[in-house]
Motif scaffolding. Structure first.
Motif, mmCIF file in Angstrom:
data_model
loop_
_atom_site.group_PDB
_atom_site.id
_atom_site.type_symbol
_atom_site.label_atom_id
_atom_site.label_comp_id
_atom_site.label_asym_id
_atom_site.label_seq_id
_atom_site.Cartn_x
_atom_site.Cartn_y
_atom_site.Cartn_z
ATOM 1 N N SER A 132 0.813 -1.220 0.000
ATOM 2 C CA SER A 132 0.000 0.000 0.000
ATOM 3 C C SER A 132 0.847 1.271 0.000
ATOM 4 O O SER A 132 0.311 2.350 -0.241
ATOM 5 C CB SER A 132 -0.941 0.008 1.212
ATOM 6 O OG SER A 132 -0.206 0.197 2.407
ATOM 7 N N VAL A 133 2.137 1.156 0.274
ATOM 8 C CA VAL A 133 2.981 2.355 0.318
ATOM 9 C C VAL A 133 4.080 2.350 -0.731
ATOM 10 O O VAL A 133 4.714 3.385 -0.963
ATOM 11 C CB VAL A 133 3.627 2.534 1.712
ATOM 12 C CG1 VAL A 133 2.565 2.684 2.777
ATOM 13 C CG2 VAL A 133 4.547 1.369 2.054
ATOM 14 N N ASP A 134 4.318 1.214 -1.389
ATOM 15 C CA ASP A 134 5.412 1.125 -2.343
ATOM 16 C C ASP A 134 4.921 0.448 -3.620
ATOM 17 O O ASP A 134 4.345 -0.648 -3.577
ATOM 18 C CB ASP A 134 6.577 0.328 -1.732
ATOM 19 C CG ASP A 134 7.806 0.345 -2.615
ATOM 20 O OD1 ASP A 134 8.715 1.135 -2.346
ATOM 21 O OD2 ASP A 134 7.843 -0.436 -3.578
ATOM 22 N N THR A 135 5.131 1.102 -4.757
ATOM 23 C CA THR A 135 4.624 0.565 -6.025
ATOM 24 C C THR A 135 5.314 -0.735 -6.413
ATOM 25 O O THR A 135 4.693 -1.615 -7.020
ATOM 26 C CB THR A 135 4.805 1.597 -7.142
ATOM 27 O OG1 THR A 135 6.192 2.002 -7.202
ATOM 28 C CG2 THR A 135 3.948 2.824 -6.900
ATOM 29 N N ASP A 136 6.591 -0.882 -6.081
ATOM 30 C CA ASP A 136 7.286 -2.136 -6.386
ATOM 31 C C ASP A 136 6.706 -3.282 -5.571
ATOM 32 O O ASP A 136 6.522 -4.396 -6.076
ATOM 33 C CB ASP A 136 8.784 -2.002 -6.104
ATOM 34 C CG ASP A 136 9.502 -1.175 -7.170
ATOM 35 O OD1 ASP A 136 8.907 -0.964 -8.247
ATOM 36 O OD2 ASP A 136 10.641 -0.746 -6.932
ATOM 37 N N ALA A 137 6.431 -3.016 -4.300
ATOM 38 C CA ALA A 137 5.832 -4.047 -3.453
ATOM 39 C C ALA A 137 4.438 -4.412 -3.958
ATOM 40 O O ALA A 137 4.046 -5.583 -3.931
ATOM 41 C CB ALA A 137 5.757 -3.556 -2.009
ATOM 42 N N ALA A 138 3.690 -3.407 -4.422
ATOM 43 C CA ALA A 138 2.353 -3.672 -4.968
ATOM 44 C C ALA A 138 2.445 -4.575 -6.189
ATOM 45 O O ALA A 138 1.642 -5.495 -6.366
ATOM 46 C CB ALA A 138 1.662 -2.352 -5.328
ATOM 47 N N ARG A 139 3.456 -4.325 -7.022
ATOM 48 C CA ARG A 139 3.621 -5.153 -8.221
ATOM 49 C C ARG A 139 4.037 -6.573 -7.834
ATOM 50 O O ARG A 139 3.546 -7.548 -8.406
ATOM 51 C CB ARG A 139 4.666 -4.532 -9.157
ATOM 52 C CG ARG A 139 4.903 -5.380 -10.401
ATOM 53 C CD ARG A 139 5.675 -4.625 -11.465
ATOM 54 N NE ARG A 139 5.974 -5.491 -12.591
ATOM 55 C CZ ARG A 139 5.106 -5.865 -13.517
ATOM 56 N NH1 ARG A 139 3.856 -5.418 -13.439
ATOM 57 N NH2 ARG A 139 5.449 -6.668 -14.499
ATOM 58 N N LEU A 140 4.911 -6.702 -6.879
ATOM 59 C CA LEU A 140 5.326 -8.028 -6.418
ATOM 60 C C LEU A 140 4.135 -8.814 -5.872
ATOM 61 O O LEU A 140 3.935 -9.983 -6.210
ATOM 62 C CB LEU A 140 6.399 -7.887 -5.340
ATOM 63 C CG LEU A 140 7.838 -7.714 -5.818
ATOM 64 C CD1 LEU A 140 8.727 -7.268 -4.663
ATOM 65 C CD2 LEU A 140 8.367 -9.003 -6.406
ATOM 66 N N LEU A 141 3.354 -8.169 -5.011
ATOM 67 C CA LEU A 141 2.178 -8.835 -4.455
ATOM 68 C C LEU A 141 1.206 -9.213 -5.565
ATOM 69 O O LEU A 141 0.647 -10.313 -5.571
ATOM 70 C CB LEU A 141 1.493 -7.918 -3.441
ATOM 71 C CG LEU A 141 0.163 -8.430 -2.875
ATOM 72 C CD1 LEU A 141 0.384 -9.712 -2.079
ATOM 73 C CD2 LEU A 141 -0.493 -7.361 -1.996
ATOM 74 N N GLY A 142 1.027 -8.301 -6.521
ATOM 75 C CA GLY A 142 0.060 -8.524 -7.583
ATOM 76 C C GLY A 142 0.378 -9.686 -8.497
ATOM 77 O O GLY A 142 -0.495 -10.182 -9.205
ATOM 78 N N THR A 143 1.615 -10.157 -8.500
ATOM 79 C CA THR A 143 1.944 -11.320 -9.336
ATOM 80 C C THR A 143 1.269 -12.580 -8.814
ATOM 81 O O THR A 143 1.043 -13.522 -9.564
ATOM 82 C CB THR A 143 3.469 -11.566 -9.366
ATOM 83 O OG1 THR A 143 3.922 -11.903 -8.054
ATOM 84 C CG2 THR A 143 4.217 -10.356 -9.879
ATOM 85 N N GLY A 144 0.968 -12.588 -7.501
ATOM 86 C CA GLY A 144 0.384 -13.784 -6.921
ATOM 87 C C GLY A 144 1.372 -14.925 -6.817
ATOM 88 O O GLY A 144 0.978 -16.088 -6.693
ATOM 89 N N ARG A 145 2.677 -14.613 -6.846
ATOM 90 C CA ARG A 145 3.687 -15.668 -6.780
ATOM 91 C C ARG A 145 4.850 -15.260 -5.874
ATOM 92 O O ARG A 145 6.010 -15.493 -6.182
ATOM 93 C CB ARG A 145 4.183 -16.034 -8.178
ATOM 94 C CG ARG A 145 4.569 -14.846 -9.042
ATOM 95 C CD ARG A 145 5.495 -15.227 -10.171
ATOM 96 N NE ARG A 145 6.819 -15.547 -9.658
ATOM 97 C CZ ARG A 145 7.842 -15.911 -10.434
ATOM 98 N NH1 ARG A 145 7.679 -16.000 -11.723
ATOM 99 N NH2 ARG A 145 9.004 -16.177 -9.901
ATOM 100 N N LEU A 146 4.510 -14.649 -4.749
ATOM 101 C CA LEU A 146 5.547 -14.318 -3.773
ATOM 102 C C LEU A 146 6.167 -15.590 -3.222
ATOM 103 O O LEU A 146 5.480 -16.589 -3.005
ATOM 104 C CB LEU A 146 4.953 -13.518 -2.612
ATOM 105 C CG LEU A 146 4.484 -12.089 -2.884
ATOM 106 C CD1 LEU A 146 3.924 -11.493 -1.599
ATOM 107 C CD2 LEU A 146 5.626 -11.236 -3.401
ATOM 108 N N THR A 147 7.451 -15.551 -2.970
ATOM 109 C CA THR A 147 8.118 -16.660 -2.283
ATOM 110 C C THR A 147 8.449 -16.281 -0.840
ATOM 111 O O THR A 147 8.768 -17.139 -0.032
ATOM 112 C CB THR A 147 9.419 -17.046 -3.013
ATOM 113 O OG1 THR A 147 10.296 -15.905 -3.033
ATOM 114 C CG2 THR A 147 9.117 -17.483 -4.436
#
Length: 293
Positions: A132-147
């Protein structure tokens, strides 16, 4: 099966099913003659429990994840315009949404027989906050494939080990949904309205990152200048103290010499006093003897 398709399938599985399914898909790709895809699939990492929960939220709570990311955009806009009231309102909404998503994640875990400890819950909340505060983190979460779970720090996003989290090139679920909703195709090579919005978003993100970098640079330069001034002042102070020490050392040497002379004179005066005392005693005796006669 390409890497994107394999990743979407694998990171939707339960953690205990991940490894065997990954190896099976890798072997299948290799058997189909695509050794590179097989190697890439086999290198996919099994997610931690917190990361797995975040991936499930992306799939099961897509709309609320989108709302969370949008809240982040709105918060940055409110911060840029210095709208304090709006920032407080949006922050309250974000806290409430992160809490609700946490409850939804626990329900998902319970249905599949997984227990969510307080530590795992905290890491999931940190991941949602980071998105919610970082666009890179939002993109990472949005992939649905966090490790790994994510955490936002002063200069970016890190994973559970504290190492910088890399932004994956694989498309996010949000982007795939947006692409699936396009009603018309591009006209004669001209960009669509969605393309224009995406480009404007990228430019906005780039401006925001540049603004943050410039602010960090200005802060660092100010700190450097202050440190330089303090160092210069301290060097002058050291020189003053060195001069004072040299002066006091010289005075001490002179005082020690004076002390030695005074001590030597004390001895001479004591001997003179002894002689004078003896002379006085002899004189007193002679006087007393004459007085008797």
């Amino acid at each position: 099966m390409d890497l994107d398709e394999a990743a979407r399938e694998l990171y939707g599985l339960a953690p205990e099913d991940f490894t065997s399914a990954r190896n099976k898909l890798a072997d299948q790709a290799k058997a189909d003659g695509d050794a590179a895809a097989g190697k890439a699939i086999r290198e996919l990492k099994k997610p931690t429990l917190a990361a797995w929960l975040a991936n499930q939220l992306v799939r099961a709570e897509a709309d609320r994840i989108d709302d969370l990311v949008q809240l982040g955009d709105d918060l940055r806009d409110a911060h840029a315009s210095r709208d304090g009231d709006r920032m407080r309102e949006l922050t309250s909404q974000r806290i409430s949404l992160v809490r609700d998503l946490g409850r939804a994640a626990r329900d998902l875990a319970k249905k599949t027989g997984h227990k969510v400890t307080d530590t795992v819950g905290d890491r999931l909340a940190e991941t949602l906050d980071a998105a919610s505060v970082d666009t890179d983190a939002a993109r990472l979460l949005g992939t649905g494939r966090l490790t790994s779970a994510l955490r936002h720090v002063g200069f970016g996003v890190v994973d559970e080990s504290g190492e910088p989290a890399e932004v994956t090139p694989i498309s996010t679920a949000r982007e795939r949904r947006a692409n699936g909703k396009k009603a018309t195709k591009k006209q004669a090579g001209r960009p669509t309205q969605a393309d224009k919005r995406a480009e404007e978003r990228r430019r906005k993100e780039a401006r925001e990152k540049l603004d943050r970098a410039e602010a960090e640079l200005a802060e660092a330069e100010e700190a450097r200048a202050q440190a330089e001034a303090e160092l210069d002042a301290n060097e002058h102070h050291v020189e003053d103290m060195r001069t004072a020490v040299e002066r006091l050392t010289d005075e001490l040497e002179k005082a020690q010499a004076e002390l030695e002379r005074a001590e030597h004179r004390t001895g001479s005066l004591e001997r003179a006093l002894t002689r004078a005392g003896r002379a006085a005693t002899s004189a007193r005796r002679r006087r007393d003897s004459l007085a008797e006669d």
